[in-house]
Write a protein that holds these residues in place. Structure first.
Motif, PDB file in Angstrom:
ATOM      1  N   HIS A   1      26.746  37.330  51.697  1.00 45.80           N
ATOM      2  CA  HIS A   1      26.450  37.036  50.291  1.00 45.80           C
ATOM      3  C   HIS A   1      25.704  35.719  50.169  1.00 45.80           C
TER       4      HIS A   1
ATOM      5  N   THR B   1      35.630  42.172  50.855  1.00 44.41           N
ATOM      6  CA  THR B   1      34.935  40.888  50.735  1.00 44.41           C
ATOM      7  C   THR B   1      35.624  39.903  51.652  1.00 44.41           C
TER       8      THR B   1
ATOM      9  N   GLN C   1      25.222  41.642  50.091  1.00 51.48           N
ATOM     10  CA  GLN C   1      24.268  40.551  49.848  1.00 51.48           C
ATOM     11  C   GLN C   1      24.185  40.163  48.372  1.00 51.48           C
ATOM     12  N   GLU C   2      25.319  39.995  47.749  1.00 55.32           N
ATOM     13  CA  GLU C   2      25.300  39.646  46.335  1.00 55.32           C
ATOM     14  C   GLU C   2      24.998  38.156  46.173  1.00 55.32           C
TER      15      GLU C   2
ATOM     16  N   GLN D   1      26.592  33.722  46.209  1.00 54.35           N
ATOM     17  CA  GLN D   1      27.663  32.745  46.348  1.00 54.35           C
ATOM     18  C   GLN D   1      27.146  31.358  45.987  1.00 54.35           C
TER      19      GLN D   1
ATOM     20  N   ILE E   1      30.698  39.464  43.373  1.00 52.13           N
ATOM     21  CA  ILE E   1      30.673  40.761  44.040  1.00 52.13           C
ATOM     22  C   ILE E   1      30.594  41.830  42.957  1.00 52.13           C
TER      23      ILE E   1
ATOM     24  N   ARG F   1      21.694  43.734  42.295  1.00 51.55           N
ATOM     25  CA  ARG F   1      22.532  42.560  42.531  1.00 51.55           C
ATOM     26  C   ARG F   1      22.478  41.543  41.392  1.00 51.55           C
TER      27      ARG F   1
END
Length: 474
Positions: A240, A275, A325-326, A328, A340, A389
């Motif tokens: 992420h 996650t 791959q959202e 952070q 997420i 995303r």
């Protein structure tokens, strides 16, 4: 390492009540807000094709497709001819100066993004581009370019020639997802994947101002994962993000993607599950789980594996179309936050078409670590209306902002414990296609949320590419 242990019990519910601690923001601190300052156009005819549900110029996982450094903002994209372009402007200025590189996009693949980084130790701009499990292309500017932009001409010669290695260091023939990160000492690191989707490993390289060095792989693709439906013996860890906090700790949230579709309830879903979270206190040489136990050593045979204990901070099986791959970020205390998204169980326990199901019923969640060391997850009450995303940023007061597909912005205040998520901007007038690329460095530079987006089009008809700016609380 040993038996896989889930920490997800700490955040088992879809929406958790936060624990208020002494770290709660002062009442005098303002809550989240955005005020649109303006929009500039980068390219009226940027390349447009939809691949893997996304655009090559606006895939949110491309770290630093847009960045700010020492009073200038930089952007990079492919124009209608496929030529790679790098633009810059005085921060907040209305016009961009552009340089066209001697490279043309080699494939109509939205993975083949362009990412930039700055090596503070010598003031160079670095660019890595155009790869999906194959060879990449690399550009390194002259020294001092980023330190003295006002007195250094913006030409192809100062950006340098296009290479097919990192100054002679090949790294791998199966390269994807370049992400540049600056170390606290001013060195530059490159995060990337070796291998392919469902069977790949994360790796790091490092530039010290003169030489690139391969630090090696730090995640494993091996080991057995078993769901209620079946098992898989190969996978890759999708990040992420990878970011240093104010204290010099390197953080990374991730999800696993299994190679074997037998782990899913239906072949129309995606095999992403759980996650996870790891961190490093030695610049990515070793990796620790949330409890502080070393679970992997970069460049060794003992890398972070799905069978390691203490990795999972939010457990979820592969039946809910969890996105990889959202996003952070870390706050002013160094605590990690992530976004997420998936289809919650109230909409069913088996997604059968991940694009349709995420678009209809997907929701985003804010996952964060509290100062007490516990984890909290809060559902953001904004319908995704997209399979794509969402990005996460924090302002100087640690208020959180989620930038959804189509440029919609929601925010939550630190003072509420991030329970008051609300839509702040509905994206009206942007006509954005989907995901956006955030300037992660600009918020710290001048308190402005800036992102790059591309207008909707059809087929392969080029469309306009823009950067829009929003003032955050002063």
């Amino acid at each position: 390492m040993k038996r896989r242990t889930l920490l997800g019990a700490a955040i088992a519910g879809a929406v958790m009540t936060p624990v208020f601690t002494s770290g709660t923001a002062r009442a005098a601190d303002p809550g989240p807000s955005v005020t649109k300052k303006g929009t500039t156009q980068l390219d009226g005819q940027a390349i447009f094709f939809v691949s893997y549900d996304g655009l090559v110029n606006n895939n949110s996982f491309q770290k630093n497709g847009l960045l700010t450094y020492k009073g200038y903002q930089y952007a990079t994209w492919y124009t209608s001819t496929g030529n790679a372009v790098v633009g810059r402007r005085v921060l907040g200025g209305s016009s961009w100066s552009t340089v066209t590189l001697s490279h043309v996009l080699k494939a109509s693949d939205s993975h083949n993004v362009i990412s930039m980084g700055v090596s503070k130790v010598d003031g160079r701009l670095h660019i890595n581009m155009d790869s999906h499990s194959n060879g990449y292309f690399y550009v390194k500017s002259v020294a001092g370019l980023m330190d003295n932009p006002a007195t250094t001409g913006w030409t192809a010669s100062v950006l340098g020639s296009v290479q097919t290695s990192m100054d002679g260091l090949a790294l791998t023939s199966q390269f994807t997802y370049p992400q540049f990160i600056s170390t606290p000492e001013g060195k530059l690191q490159l995060s990337y994947r070796v291998g392919i989707s469902g069977n790949g490993r994360n790796a790091l390289a490092e530039y010290d101002g003169s030489t690139w060095t391969a630090l090696g792989e730090w995640s494993s693709s091996t080991g057995t994962y078993t769901s209620s439906h079946g098992s898989s013996t190969a996978r890759n860890m999708y990040l992420h993000g990878i970011d240093y906090d104010v204290n010099g700790r390197l953080h990374s949230f991730f999800t696993w993607r299994e190679q074997n579709a037998a782990v899913m309830c239906n072949s129309g879903g995606i095999t992403n599950h759980d996650t996870g979270y790891v961190y490093s206190t030695d610049r990515g040489r070793t990796w620790r789980n949330d409890a502080g136990t070393v679970v992997g050593t970069t460049g060794s045979s003992d890398t972070v594996a799905v069978t390691d204990s203490g990795l999972v901070v939010d457990s979820l099986n592969p039946d809910h179309s969890l996105m990889n791959q959202e996003s952070q970020s870390t706050d002013s205390s160094g605590l990690p936050h992530a976004i997420i998204s998936y289809v919650p169980g109230r909409f069913g326990q088996c997604t059968t078409n991940y694009v349709n199901d995420r678009t209809a019923n997907g929701r985003a969640f804010h996952v964060r670590k509290n100062s007490s060391g516990t984890w909290t997850k809060t559902e953001i009450p904004v319908v995704l209306n997209s399979s794509q995303r969402t990005k996460l940023v924090l302002d100087k007061y640690d208020n959180a902002y989620a930038i959804f597909p189509y440029g919609r912005i929601a925010g939550a205040s630190k003072s509420s414990g991030y329970t008051d998520w609300t839509l702040l901007y509905d994206g009206s007038g942007l006509n954005a296609f989907g995901e956006v690329v955030i300037d992660e460095m600009r918020i710290k530079a001048d308190n402005v949320l800036s992102f790059m987006y591309q207008e909707k089009s059809s087929g392969t008809t080029p469309s306009a590419l823009h950067v829009v700016d929003f003032a955050l609380p002063a």
